[in-house]
Scaffold this motif. Sequence first.
Motif, mmCIF file in Angstrom:
data_model
loop_
_atom_site.group_PDB
_atom_site.id
_atom_site.type_symbol
_atom_site.label_atom_id
_atom_site.label_comp_id
_atom_site.label_asym_id
_atom_site.label_seq_id
_atom_site.Cartn_x
_atom_site.Cartn_y
_atom_site.Cartn_z
ATOM 1 N N ASN A 1 0.839 -1.185 0.000
ATOM 2 C CA ASN A 1 0.000 0.000 0.000
ATOM 3 C C ASN A 1 0.882 1.246 0.000
ATOM 4 O O ASN A 1 1.431 1.632 1.022
ATOM 5 C CB ASN A 1 -0.914 -0.005 1.232
ATOM 6 N N LEU A 2 1.007 1.879 -1.164
ATOM 7 C CA LEU A 2 1.756 3.124 -1.290
ATOM 8 C C LEU A 2 0.824 4.295 -1.606
ATOM 9 O O LEU A 2 1.254 5.324 -2.122
ATOM 10 C CB LEU A 2 2.819 2.993 -2.391
ATOM 11 N N ALA A 3 -0.462 4.132 -1.270
ATOM 12 C CA ALA A 3 -1.441 5.180 -1.561
ATOM 13 C C ALA A 3 -1.381 6.336 -0.573
ATOM 14 O O ALA A 3 -2.007 7.367 -0.789
ATOM 15 C CB ALA A 3 -2.857 4.588 -1.569
ATOM 16 N N GLY A 4 -0.636 6.146 0.531
ATOM 17 C CA GLY A 4 -0.567 7.199 1.531
ATOM 18 C C GLY A 4 -1.799 7.276 2.400
ATOM 19 O O GLY A 4 -1.988 8.242 3.140
ATOM 20 N N GLU A 5 -2.653 6.272 2.313
ATOM 21 C CA GLU A 5 -3.877 6.199 3.114
ATOM 22 C C GLU A 5 -4.010 4.793 3.674
ATOM 23 O O GLU A 5 -3.695 3.809 2.993
ATOM 24 C CB GLU A 5 -5.117 6.507 2.262
ATOM 25 N N ASN A 6 -4.477 4.685 4.910
ATOM 26 C CA ASN A 6 -4.791 3.367 5.458
ATOM 27 C C ASN A 6 -5.981 2.788 4.712
ATOM 28 O O ASN A 6 -6.978 3.465 4.481
ATOM 29 C CB ASN A 6 -5.110 3.463 6.947
ATOM 30 N N CYS A 7 -5.864 1.542 4.315
ATOM 31 C CA CYS A 7 -6.918 0.877 3.537
ATOM 32 C C CYS A 7 -7.681 -0.077 4.453
ATOM 33 O O CYS A 7 -7.121 -1.075 4.923
ATOM 34 C CB CYS A 7 -6.310 0.126 2.358
#
Length: 265
Positions: free
Chosen positions: A121-127
Amino acid sequence: MHSKTWIWLGISAVLILAAANLAILTAFPPGQQHAQEPLKRVNWILPFGPGFEYRGPCESPVIVYDGVNETWRLQNAAAWNRTISLDDRYSLDPAHPEDIRYTPDILVEGDRISLDFFIRNLAGENCAHADLTVTTGTASLNATTGSPEGDVLPGAATALPVDDLAAGEWREVRVTADLPRPGPEELLYLTIGLAAPYTLTTPNGTPIIFDLREMSSVASGPTLTGGDAIDPDYNRARLPRASATFVVAGKDAPEPVLPPTLRAV
């Protein structure tokens, strides 16, 4: 033209060149390099598959199908299930690569194959939740040329749910697909793909939508900043994805020949 005119033209040219050099030195003093923008990449949930390691169909794992007994067997299973080092491909800081390793754990059971893919997860948001997409494609493999040919027959796409993947966290996910049934002398080329999710949901319920135009950022909700509508078809077609490839051979099929390698003389 008089000689004095030529002299003044020459002096003017020298003065113009000197002024230009002075302007360049002022903007970029000696010893100071021009600052370059960092390379951009899509920061999202990124998948990795063992297909990255294979250079061609003939170097992919071979699964032999016995049509009489309706059984499939993976050749050299131990060799293909070796641990893979991802080096700096998915490190948070490429300048300080992490030692990330994972094992595909390819397993054939009945008419199904399963293996591990790697996601980060490199979206910068917790999924809190996201649905990745598993796809398959099957094509004929020419034993003489060692290349796929003809139409690719797609299988049914299935969703692979992922929950509680924190920002920066990586994980192995299990992907399962149906195996094709080649004829006794037939060679088939099977591709198993894993595509990143189009949306992810944060722990507070906010949807985050993948948008390729932002490259290093993501957009919340149905529209981008400024009100520009996101084209879902454009973005879904360009989602980060990974694949694994296999040769599925009938038990009497010939071994595919490696395609010739072109070399400069």
